[in-house]
Motif scaffolding. Structure first.
Motif, PDB file in Angstrom:
ATOM      1  N   ALA A  43       0.834  -1.210   0.000  1.00 56.23           N
ATOM      2  CA  ALA A  43       0.000   0.000   0.000  1.00 56.23           C
ATOM      3  C   ALA A  43       0.865   1.255   0.000  1.00 56.23           C
ATOM      4  N   SER A  47       1.181   4.110  -2.945  1.00 54.89           N
ATOM      5  CA  SER A  47       0.927   5.534  -2.687  1.00 54.89           C
ATOM      6  C   SER A  47       2.142   6.402  -3.028  1.00 54.89           C
ATOM      7  N   LEU A  69      -5.061  -6.593  -4.988  1.00 51.95           N
ATOM      8  CA  LEU A  69      -5.301  -5.893  -6.252  1.00 51.95           C
ATOM      9  C   LEU A  69      -5.292  -4.366  -6.151  1.00 51.95           C
ATOM     10  N   PRO A  70      -5.845  -3.763  -5.104  1.00 53.87           N
ATOM     11  CA  PRO A  70      -5.814  -2.294  -5.049  1.00 53.87           C
ATOM     12  C   PRO A  70      -4.408  -1.704  -4.916  1.00 53.87           C
ATOM     13  N   HIS A  71      -3.432  -2.545  -4.571  1.00 57.09           N
ATOM     14  CA  HIS A  71      -2.090  -2.043  -4.288  1.00 57.09           C
ATOM     15  C   HIS A  71      -1.041  -2.497  -5.290  1.00 57.09           C
ATOM     16  N   HIS A  98     -13.796 -10.753 -10.391  1.00 56.57           N
ATOM     17  CA  HIS A  98     -13.225  -9.786  -9.454  1.00 56.57           C
ATOM     18  C   HIS A  98     -13.082  -8.384 -10.036  1.00 56.57           C
ATOM     19  N   TYR A 100     -11.001  -7.012 -12.075  1.00 60.57           N
ATOM     20  CA  TYR A 100      -9.650  -6.458 -12.176  1.00 60.57           C
ATOM     21  C   TYR A 100      -9.469  -5.774 -13.527  1.00 60.57           C
TER      22      TYR A 100
END
Length: 157
Positions: A43, A47, A69-71, A98, A100
Motif C-alpha cells: 500500500a 501511494s 489488487l488495489p495495491h 473480481h 480487475y
C-alpha cells in the motif's frame, strides 16, 4: 531477452522478478507468497507511485491475490508449459468475477499461437518465450476473424 507485447505493441519490460522483496518495492514482480508477506508495504509503495506486480503460478488460488489488487499494478500468470491452461482460468476469474482492470501479463511458455486466445480471456501483456519472433507474434492477433466465445475485452482496431 524475451520480447514483450503490451496492448498489441512491442514494449520493454520495466519489471524484474524478485524471490525476496527488495528494500524498495519499485518495478518488481513478487511471488504471491512474498507479496502476501509484505502486503502492508504494498500500500505504501503504491501511494509513493511505485509499481509492484504479483506472479501467480498455475496451482495458486487466484482468490488469494484479490486483497492485493488495489495495491499492485500487474498480475502475471506464469505458464510453465503451453499445455497448462490454468492461467486462462486465472485471467477470466480476475477480469469477470473480481473486476480487475489492471495489467494482466501472460509469461513463461507463451507463443504466437496462443495470443488470440489469451487476449480473449483478458490478457493485455505478453512476455513471449525465449526465441519467439515478436513481429510474427504480433500477426498472431489477427489469425482468427471469429471468436468462439465472448471475449473479456474486444481487441483494439
Amino acid at each position: 531477452m524475451n520480447a514483450h507485447i503490451i496492448d498489441r505493441a512491442l514494449a520493454a519490460d520495466p519489471y524484474t522478478f524478485a524471490d525476496d522483496a527488495p528494500a524498495e518495492l519499485a518495478n518488481v514482480v513478487l511471488s504471491l507468497d512474498e507479496a502476501e508477506r509484505v502486503k502492508d508495504q504494498l500500500a505504501s509503495a503504491a501511494s509513493d507511485g511505485h509499481d509492484v506486480g504479483v506472479r501467480l503460478q498455475p496451482d495458486d488460488d487466484v482468490n488469494r491475490v484479490v486483497a492485493l489488487l488495489p495495491h499492485i499494478a500487474l498480475v502475471e500468470c506464469h505458464f510453465p508449459t503451453f499445455m497448462d491452461g490454468r492461467g486462462y482460468s486465472h485471467a477470466r476469474l480476475l477480469r469477470d468475477k473480481h473486476g480487475y482492470q489492471g495489467a494482466l501479463r501472460a509469461a513463461g511458455d507463451v507463443g504466437r499461437d496462443q495470443l488470440h486466445y489469451l487476449q480473449q480471456v483478458g490478457f493485455n501483456w505478453f512476455a513471449l518465450r525465449e526465441g519467439e519472433d515478436a513481429d510474427a507474434a504480433l500477426a498472431g492477433f489477427d489469425t482468427f476473424s471469429v471468436d468462439y466465445r465472448d471475449p473479456v475485452t474486444r481487441p483494439k482496431a
